[in-house]
Design an enzyme around this catalytic site. Structure first.
Site, short mmCIF file in Angstrom:
data_model
loop_
_atom_site.label_atom_id
_atom_site.label_comp_id
_atom_site.label_asym_id
_atom_site.label_seq_id
_atom_site.Cartn_x
_atom_site.Cartn_y
_atom_site.Cartn_z
CG HIS A 264 2.51 -0.95 1.06
ND1 HIS A 264 1.14 -0.87 0.95
CD2 HIS A 264 2.77 -2.27 1.27
CE1 HIS A 264 0.61 -2.08 1.08
NE2 HIS A 264 1.58 -2.94 1.28
CD GLU A 265 6.34 -3.83 1.32
OE1 GLU A 265 6.27 -4.58 2.33
OE2 GLU A 265 5.56 -3.93 0.34
CG HIS A 268 3.42 -4.47 5.55
ND1 HIS A 268 2.24 -5.03 6.00
CD2 HIS A 268 3.27 -4.34 4.21
CE1 HIS A 268 1.44 -5.24 4.96
NE2 HIS A 268 2.03 -4.83 3.86
CD GLU A 294 -1.81 -4.66 2.18
OE1 GLU A 294 -0.92 -5.37 2.70
OE2 GLU A 294 -1.63 -4.02 1.13
ZN ZN Z 1 1.21 -4.95 1.87
#
Ligand code: ZN
Length: 500
Positions: A264-265, A268, A294
């Site tokens: 997830h990170e 980003h 997101e």
């Molecule tokens: Zn996030």
């Protein structure tokens, strides 16, 4: 272009202040000893004050006007015209908020945090109720200062998702809800067919870390321009395009925490590392909105990171790292475990399907509170009623219900919907990328991600904040923002897992 040049150098200085504040914030959450907290709060407040004052100054207004005239003949999507257009929008908004209101909100929400911690620990909503009421009143005042045409909630939503409208969200969420709620009910008697216990065995922390690092490198995250550290709550922060950092949280008894948190990170961070260098040290060197940001984290975490193709490549490696726990578990069983659906009380633990229902509950309640169709005192009952309707379960205490998330105590109202927007947009972008580059799925099965990353770089990352979020989706996919790709994705994926 004298005015534009002067404008750029002023904005670059403001970016430097913000970058310095980000370094301090990163340090605060990773390495700072507890004793540093008070001084750090002062340092951050001073930097914030300086950058705000520089930004809302009359001089900035004059430079913007002069620069607007200079760039008027340039193309809409040129860096220069975009810089002036986006900065003008930020400037007009920032000037509308009286400093006294900003200070009052800051004071109330920092107190709100403390009150919320106490209320949650005691699972007593009555403790939180008075300050939450004040937070809502202040945000009504804020919305009135910012102004809105149709709905009061629009003004708050716009802070996180520029130009998104409440009515548009209501429509798109209604479609999604109409599909998801029956899906959850249909699955409810099949939930036990998938076993998730494999994820809860013991997994050595350093080995988890090393595996996450390998995946990040294969994704294309550049460790020469970033690093990973540990923190309680994982986050991504950027000091420049060439220094984008992520953190992760490792739990030795739950594999998903670091694994999917890292993907997830990483998503980003790929976004921030991919912004065009020509936008460096300007307000455009950031993501288009929270929802678009997101969408990038979710894309790598879910449609990619929870797909069978991804694990065809990575699962044998993971098995060789953790033979005791994983050797007896087949690829298919592992794939099912990481995609297990289970209506649960806590948002951050929710699966891909039920997650969005948690978000809708918060969105609907926020809108009703702000527009005074619901009283703060009646919030716990309204929360529980919706949990029952959408997820079929009701919390036995408010700590696991209305008090579970920190956001409202921070004054983050209008923020939750961006999580679901991210999910929806992630799939719309992914489908478009695969339509334009049909090799992407087979590349993923071989542990290669350059086709996908290249598409995202070209259509999303490099533009930074040049375009409004919905404008960016339309430019990238050739179609307006829609829920259908996401709904189809969930239907196909989960009917395969649960109904075959
Ligand atoms: Zn996030």
């Amino acid at each position: 272009m004298i005015q534009l040049t002067r404008l750029k150098s002023k904005l670059a200085e403001i970016c430097d202040l913000k970058g310095a504040a980000s370094v301090l914030g990163w340090d605060q959450q990773t390495y700072m000893p507890p004793g540093g907290a008070n001084a750090r709060a002062e340092q951050l407040a001073t930097l914030e004050k300086l950058s705000h004052e520089m930004f809302v100054s009359a001089e900035m207004g004059e430079l913007l006007e002069g620069a607007a005239a200079e760039v008027s003949a340039l193309a809409y999507d040129s860096d220069e015209a975009s810089l002036v257009r986006v900065t003008r929008r930020d400037y007009d908004k920032a000037r509308k908020i009286p400093p006294a209101l900003v200070a009052e909100i800051a004071r109330t929400t920092s107190l709100g945090m403390e009150v919320w911690v106490k209320a949650k620990a005691e699972s007593n909503f009555a403790v939180f109720q008075p300050i939450l009421q004040k937070i809502y009143q202040l945000h009504q005042a804020l919305a009135n200062c910012l102004g809105f045409e149709e709905r009061m909630y629009d003004a708050l939503l716009d802070q996180y998702e520029p130009d998104m409208k409440t009515s548009a969200l209501e429509e798109i969420f209604a479609n999604l809800k109409a599909e998801l709620v029956p899906m959850v009910h249909a699955l409810s008697d099949k939930l036990n067919s998938v076993d998730g216990s494999v994820l809860h065995r013991h997994y050595d922390g350093q080995k988890q870390w090393d595996f996450g690092t390998e995946v990040l490198k294969r994704f294309g995250y550049d460790f020469e321009k970033g690093r990973q550290d540990k923190s309680v709550h994982p986050f991504t922060t950027s000091f420049s395009i060439n220094d984008v950092r992520i953190t992760t949280h490792v739990d030795e008894n739950f594999l998903s925490s670091a694994l999917f948190g890292t993907l997830h990170e990483g998503g980003h961070a790929l976004y921030d590392q991919g912004i065009s260098p020509s936008l460096e040290r300007s307000p455009l060197s950031a993501g288009a909105s929270l929802g678009i940001h997101e969408s990038q984290s979710r894309l790598w975490e879910n449609p990619v990171g929870r797909s069978l193709g991804f694990w065809k490549f990575f699962y044998p490696r993971l098995q060789s790292i953790f033979p005791d726990s994983l050797a007896p578990v087949s690829l298919e069983a592992f794939y099912q475990a990481i995609n297990r659906v289970q209506p649960s009380l806590i948002r951050v633990e929710a699966d891909e399907i039920t997650y969005n229902l948690h978000i809708m509950i918060r969105f609907e309640l926020e809108v009703d509170l702000l527009e005074e169709r619901l009283k703060v005192a009646d919030l716990p009952a309204a929360w529980n009623a919706r949990m029952k309707d959408y997820l079929g379960i009701v919390p036995s205490k408010d700590a696991e219900g209305v008090l579970q998330d920190v956001h409202w105590s921070h004054g983050l109202i209008g923020y939750f919907p961006t999580y679901s927007l991210g999910n929806l947009i992630s799939v719309q972008l992914f489908e478009q990328a695969k339509a334009e580059n049909r090799d992407i799925p087979s590349q993923i099965e071989r542990g290669h991600f350059s086709g996908l990353l290249e598409w995202l770089r070209t259509h999303v990352h490099r533009h930074g904040r040049k375009f409004l979020p919905l404008e960016l989706v339309e430019r990238a996919t050739g179609s307006h923002f829609r829920a259908e790709p996401y709904i189809d994705y969930l239907k196909n994926k989960y009917s395969e897992i649960y109904l075959t």
